[in-house]
Enzyme design. Structure first.
Site, PDB file in Angstrom:
ATOM      1  N   HIS A  74      -4.689  -8.755   0.393  1.00 48.15           N
ATOM      2  CA  HIS A  74      -4.129  -8.501  -0.032  1.00 48.15           C
ATOM      3  C   HIS A  74      -4.615  -8.771  -1.565  1.00 48.15           C
ATOM      4  O   HIS A  74      -3.632  -9.420  -2.453  1.00 48.15           O
ATOM      5  CB  HIS A  74      -3.088  -9.027   0.490  1.00 48.15           C
ATOM      6  CG  HIS A  74      -2.477  -9.005   1.694  1.00 48.15           C
ATOM      7  ND1 HIS A  74      -1.645  -8.006   2.162  1.00 48.15           N
ATOM      8  CD2 HIS A  74      -2.485  -9.875   2.846  1.00 48.15           C
ATOM      9  CE1 HIS A  74      -1.813  -7.381   3.920  1.00 48.15           C
ATOM     10  NE2 HIS A  74      -1.238  -8.573   4.218  1.00 48.15           N
ATOM     11  N   ASP A 248       2.911 -10.537   0.555  1.00 51.51           N
ATOM     12  CA  ASP A 248       1.778 -10.207   0.191  1.00 51.51           C
ATOM     13  C   ASP A 248       1.295  -9.212  -0.893  1.00 51.51           C
ATOM     14  O   ASP A 248      -0.349  -9.195  -0.746  1.00 51.51           O
ATOM     15  CB  ASP A 248       1.079 -10.621   1.745  1.00 51.51           C
ATOM     16  CG  ASP A 248       1.418  -9.145   2.401  1.00 51.51           C
ATOM     17  OD1 ASP A 248       2.397  -8.633   1.810  1.00 51.51           O
ATOM     18  OD2 ASP A 248       0.946  -9.709   3.344  1.00 51.51           O
TER      19      ASP A 248
END
Length: 271
Positions: A74, A248
């Site tokens: 991420h 995220d």
């Protein structure tokens, strides 16, 4: 683990790695792995490093150019991690960007299923008065309307949040820009839900009228768009809840920021 060792690979596991899911160090030893007590010892002589979540800064310093890292990364909202991984020279593969022949994300999908279902559960909990919420029960009770739930995004997260919210009896609206997906959901749930094409005006109305908003927006490999503005928050009922599953990737609300399990909730504009 056993499949890897049977195929002739040497596997090193950090001690205590499986405790949270009920696997002891002896379980890994019996599967053929060797155990090391620290990340430094694990990283020292391996070619492939497999983790559950992104490496912490001290772990990133251990990577070398001849290693491959395989984990959820991420990177979109995390400049420091991106910079340090590039500097390491290691080959870094993010689970959430691995794509199959049909354009699907098979390694992200299971986590999205979990996150979507937990989003509805967490949102219902935060709506309780004891948590600072409006005191609205997701499914209502006889004589009292159920909670109004708005889900932004009808991908894997959104569809699983939808299944939970519908199952709990909420009044659910789901928005997306993919009409084929909305048609499929309309066919599946019929008049138990509302499907809405996500234009700016529709999004504004659905968010500001909701008791619970679940942000389930995903642009693979990119930052999530900031679809929910601070102005929308000001016009939501006090004690409403946003669960931003897109955090995220930076979050889909202007007010969103990462939190922790120990301190998961904060208040902005009464929400």
């Amino acid at each position: 683990m056993r499949e890897l060792t049977r195929s002739g690979h040497e596997v090193v596991v950090q001690t205590g790695a499986g405790e949270a899911i009920g696997f002891s160090d002896d379980d890994y030893r019996q599967a053929g792995a060797s155990l090391e007590s620290s990340p430094e010892a694990v990283f020292r002589n391996v070619d492939l490093i497999v983790k559950v979540k992104e490496p912490q800064s001290e772990e990133r310093q251990l990577l070398t150019p001849d290693q491959t890292l395989f984990t959820y990364l991420h990177l979109a909202p995390d400049r420091d991690q991106t910079r340090e991984l590039v500097a390491s020279g290691a080959t870094c593969i993010a689970y959430e960007t691995v794509t199959d022949d049909h354009g699907h994300l098979p390694l992200l999908a299971p986590m999205s299923e979990v996150a979507g279902r937990m989003a509805a559960q967490a949102g219902a909990h935060c709506l309780e008065r004891a948590m600072g919420g409006r005191g609205v029960l997701l499914g209502g009770v006889p004589g009292v309307s159920p909670a109004r739930v708005t889900i932004i995004g009808a991908g894997m997260v959104g569809q699983n949040a939808l299944a939970m919210a519908v199952g709990l009896g909420a009044d659910v609206t789901i928005l997306d820009v993919n009409m084929n997906v909305l048609r499929e959901l309309d066919h599946r749930y019929g008049n138990r839900i509302r499907t809405v094409f996500s234009s700016a005006d529709q999004l504004d109305q659905c968010v500001t009228e909701a008791d619970l908003v679940i942000g389930a927006v995903l642009i693979p490999g990119a930052s999530a768009p900031k679809l929910v503005t601070r102005d929308m928050f000001r016009r939501m009922p006090d004690g409403s809840v946003l669960v931003d599953v897109a955090i995220d990737q930076g979050g889909c609300a202007e007010t969103s920021r990462p939190t922790t399990h120990d301190d998961p909730v904060f208040v902005e504009e009464g929400v």
